[in-house]
Design a protein around this motif. Sequence first.
Motif, PDB file in Angstrom:
ATOM      1  N   TYR A  60       0.836  -1.206   0.000  1.00 35.93           N
ATOM      2  CA  TYR A  60       0.000   0.000   0.000  1.00 35.93           C
ATOM      3  C   TYR A  60       0.872   1.258   0.000  1.00 35.93           C
ATOM      4  O   TYR A  60       0.650   2.181  -0.789  1.00 35.93           O
ATOM      5  CB  TYR A  60      -0.920   0.015   1.214  1.00 35.93           C
ATOM      6  CG  TYR A  60      -1.602   1.353   1.395  1.00 35.93           C
ATOM      7  CD1 TYR A  60      -2.642   1.739   0.546  1.00 35.93           C
ATOM      8  CD2 TYR A  60      -1.184   2.255   2.374  1.00 35.93           C
ATOM      9  CE1 TYR A  60      -3.252   2.979   0.683  1.00 35.93           C
ATOM     10  CE2 TYR A  60      -1.795   3.496   2.522  1.00 35.93           C
ATOM     11  CZ  TYR A  60      -2.822   3.847   1.675  1.00 35.93           C
ATOM     12  OH  TYR A  60      -3.418   5.079   1.812  1.00 35.93           O
ATOM     13  N   TRP A 112      -7.600   4.584  -3.029  1.00 33.56           N
ATOM     14  CA  TRP A 112      -8.521   3.500  -3.347  1.00 33.56           C
ATOM     15  C   TRP A 112      -7.829   2.408  -4.148  1.00 33.56           C
ATOM     16  O   TRP A 112      -7.952   1.215  -3.835  1.00 33.56           O
ATOM     17  CB  TRP A 112      -9.711   4.065  -4.130  1.00 33.56           C
ATOM     18  CG  TRP A 112     -10.748   3.048  -4.492  1.00 33.56           C
ATOM     19  CD1 TRP A 112     -11.812   2.649  -3.734  1.00 33.56           C
ATOM     20  CD2 TRP A 112     -10.808   2.282  -5.710  1.00 33.56           C
ATOM     21  NE1 TRP A 112     -12.535   1.685  -4.402  1.00 33.56           N
ATOM     22  CE2 TRP A 112     -11.939   1.440  -5.618  1.00 33.56           C
ATOM     23  CE3 TRP A 112     -10.022   2.241  -6.860  1.00 33.56           C
ATOM     24  CZ2 TRP A 112     -12.303   0.569  -6.624  1.00 33.56           C
ATOM     25  CZ3 TRP A 112     -10.385   1.353  -7.872  1.00 33.56           C
ATOM     26  CH2 TRP A 112     -11.507   0.539  -7.746  1.00 33.56           C
ATOM     27  N   GLY A 158      -6.684  -1.334  -2.762  1.00 31.15           N
ATOM     28  CA  GLY A 158      -7.244  -2.523  -3.395  1.00 31.15           C
ATOM     29  C   GLY A 158      -6.170  -3.498  -3.848  1.00 31.15           C
ATOM     30  O   GLY A 158      -6.284  -4.710  -3.633  1.00 31.15           O
ATOM     31  N   GLY A 199      -4.652  -5.159  -0.814  1.00 33.92           N
ATOM     32  CA  GLY A 199      -5.561  -6.162  -0.257  1.00 33.92           C
ATOM     33  C   GLY A 199      -5.563  -7.455  -1.051  1.00 33.92           C
ATOM     34  O   GLY A 199      -5.559  -8.553  -0.479  1.00 33.92           O
ATOM     35  N   ALA A 200      -5.564  -7.332  -2.385  1.00 31.11           N
ATOM     36  CA  ALA A 200      -5.549  -8.522  -3.240  1.00 31.11           C
ATOM     37  C   ALA A 200      -4.250  -9.308  -3.057  1.00 31.11           C
ATOM     38  O   ALA A 200      -4.262 -10.544  -2.980  1.00 31.11           O
ATOM     39  CB  ALA A 200      -5.716  -8.109  -4.703  1.00 31.11           C
ATOM     40  N   ARG A 220     -12.233 -10.606  -3.005  1.00 31.16           N
ATOM     41  CA  ARG A 220     -12.843  -9.853  -1.903  1.00 31.16           C
ATOM     42  C   ARG A 220     -11.842  -8.883  -1.268  1.00 31.16           C
ATOM     43  O   ARG A 220     -12.229  -7.867  -0.699  1.00 31.16           O
ATOM     44  CB  ARG A 220     -13.383 -10.796  -0.837  1.00 31.16           C
ATOM     45  CG  ARG A 220     -12.335 -11.357   0.105  1.00 31.16           C
ATOM     46  CD  ARG A 220     -12.940 -11.949   1.345  1.00 31.16           C
ATOM     47  NE  ARG A 220     -11.887 -12.403   2.254  1.00 31.16           N
ATOM     48  CZ  ARG A 220     -12.107 -12.793   3.489  1.00 31.16           C
ATOM     49  NH1 ARG A 220     -13.315 -12.815   3.985  1.00 31.16           N
ATOM     50  NH2 ARG A 220     -11.099 -13.183   4.255  1.00 31.16           N
ATOM     51  N   PHE A 280      -9.760  -6.884  -2.700  1.00 30.20           N
ATOM     52  CA  PHE A 280      -9.639  -5.589  -3.382  1.00 30.20           C
ATOM     53  C   PHE A 280     -10.657  -4.564  -2.883  1.00 30.20           C
ATOM     54  O   PHE A 280     -10.259  -3.505  -2.360  1.00 30.20           O
ATOM     55  CB  PHE A 280      -9.757  -5.765  -4.901  1.00 30.20           C
ATOM     56  CG  PHE A 280      -9.369  -4.541  -5.673  1.00 30.20           C
ATOM     57  CD1 PHE A 280      -8.117  -4.438  -6.247  1.00 30.20           C
ATOM     58  CD2 PHE A 280     -10.243  -3.453  -5.811  1.00 30.20           C
ATOM     59  CE1 PHE A 280      -7.735  -3.294  -6.952  1.00 30.20           C
ATOM     60  CE2 PHE A 280      -9.878  -2.310  -6.504  1.00 30.20           C
ATOM     61  CZ  PHE A 280      -8.618  -2.233  -7.064  1.00 30.20           C
ATOM     62  N   PRO A 281     -11.964  -4.789  -3.001  1.00 30.40           N
ATOM     63  CA  PRO A 281     -12.929  -3.770  -2.556  1.00 30.40           C
ATOM     64  C   PRO A 281     -12.900  -3.536  -1.049  1.00 30.40           C
ATOM     65  O   PRO A 281     -13.070  -2.405  -0.577  1.00 30.40           O
ATOM     66  CB  PRO A 281     -14.282  -4.336  -3.001  1.00 30.40           C
ATOM     67  CG  PRO A 281     -14.065  -5.796  -3.150  1.00 30.40           C
ATOM     68  CD  PRO A 281     -12.649  -5.964  -3.586  1.00 30.40           C
ATOM     69  N   SER A 319     -10.330  -3.812   1.066  1.00 32.34           N
ATOM     70  CA  SER A 319      -9.155  -3.031   1.460  1.00 32.34           C
ATOM     71  C   SER A 319      -9.197  -1.620   0.888  1.00 32.34           C
ATOM     72  O   SER A 319      -8.716  -0.680   1.528  1.00 32.34           O
ATOM     73  CB  SER A 319      -7.877  -3.743   0.996  1.00 32.34           C
ATOM     74  OG  SER A 319      -7.786  -5.008   1.598  1.00 32.34           O
ATOM     75  N   SER A 320      -9.765  -1.461  -0.303  1.00 34.03           N
ATOM     76  CA  SER A 320      -9.933  -0.122  -0.880  1.00 34.03           C
ATOM     77  C   SER A 320     -10.748   0.754   0.061  1.00 34.03           C
ATOM     78  O   SER A 320     -10.372   1.890   0.372  1.00 34.03           O
ATOM     79  CB  SER A 320     -10.645  -0.210  -2.239  1.00 34.03           C
ATOM     80  OG  SER A 320      -9.853  -0.844  -3.184  1.00 34.03           O
TER      81      SER A 320
END
Length: 278
Positions: free
Chosen positions: A166, A187, A191, A194-195, A250, A252-253, A255-256
């Motif tokens: 990040y 954002w 994302g 997170g992915a 899941r 991506f959105p 963690s965004s």
Amino acid sequence: LQTRLQAGQGYGNTLNCVLTVYRNESVAGFFKGMSFPLASIAVYSSVVFGVFSNTQRLLSQLRHGDPSRTPVLADVALASVVAGFISVGIGTPVDLVKIRLQMQTQPYIEANIKLNPTVPGFPVYQGPIHCFRTVLQKEGIAGIYRGAGAMLLRDVPGYCLYFIPYTFFCGWITPDGCISPNPSSIWLAGGIAGAISWGTATPMDVVKSRLQADGVYLNKYKGTLDCILQSYQNEGLKVFFRGVTVNAVRGFPMSSAMFLGYELSLKAMKRDQTETNP
């Protein structure tokens, strides 16, 4: 879906899992075990992000005498490790209750294992509070923290691969000359992070899910290493990548939204501080 794929029986792939859950349990099946995580996610996230940011500030203070100075990579990594340790203490009981509620109606087909009197396929727990209380009464604190070792092996490297990417992507995407990243940069960087984090954490996530699901009707695994060995011997290396697609998608959105909320909240609080103390 992730829990069913990792710890359940008879699901060939993600699509088959979706269809099976819908066919057997309708739409309500996709929301099993949701209430406890939903009630605790605000506390969990605020503690993890708070520990991460405050550890960074402390390290910058110790190294440079300025807590507001941009942390170096080593500081980000160390702060991620601390956040990972703290997350296990809060997250293990929440995950255990969620997984037990999701898995309690799943059939177990296991030879030569004496099942508990409860019949598989019928609910053991009436809800999250009943589940927590039952596990605590029957298994004690050790039962509530079942799978903590696997979760530690998942979350410590997982948070390093969460906050470090990040930080890197946020700096890379942010245009030159900007003091802070804009919302779209936050954002996107959040994302991607997170992915990456959830995708690479899948092997230990499988082990954690199996350990925590184990105990609804039987105790198959003696610990983390035993779970790894049994899973590998019975299903091969591919078992540790069950649910990797669901985890990455899941991640991506989720963690965004998490990073965007975190960064915007920090900006709002700093602005309020500046206006209060000009």
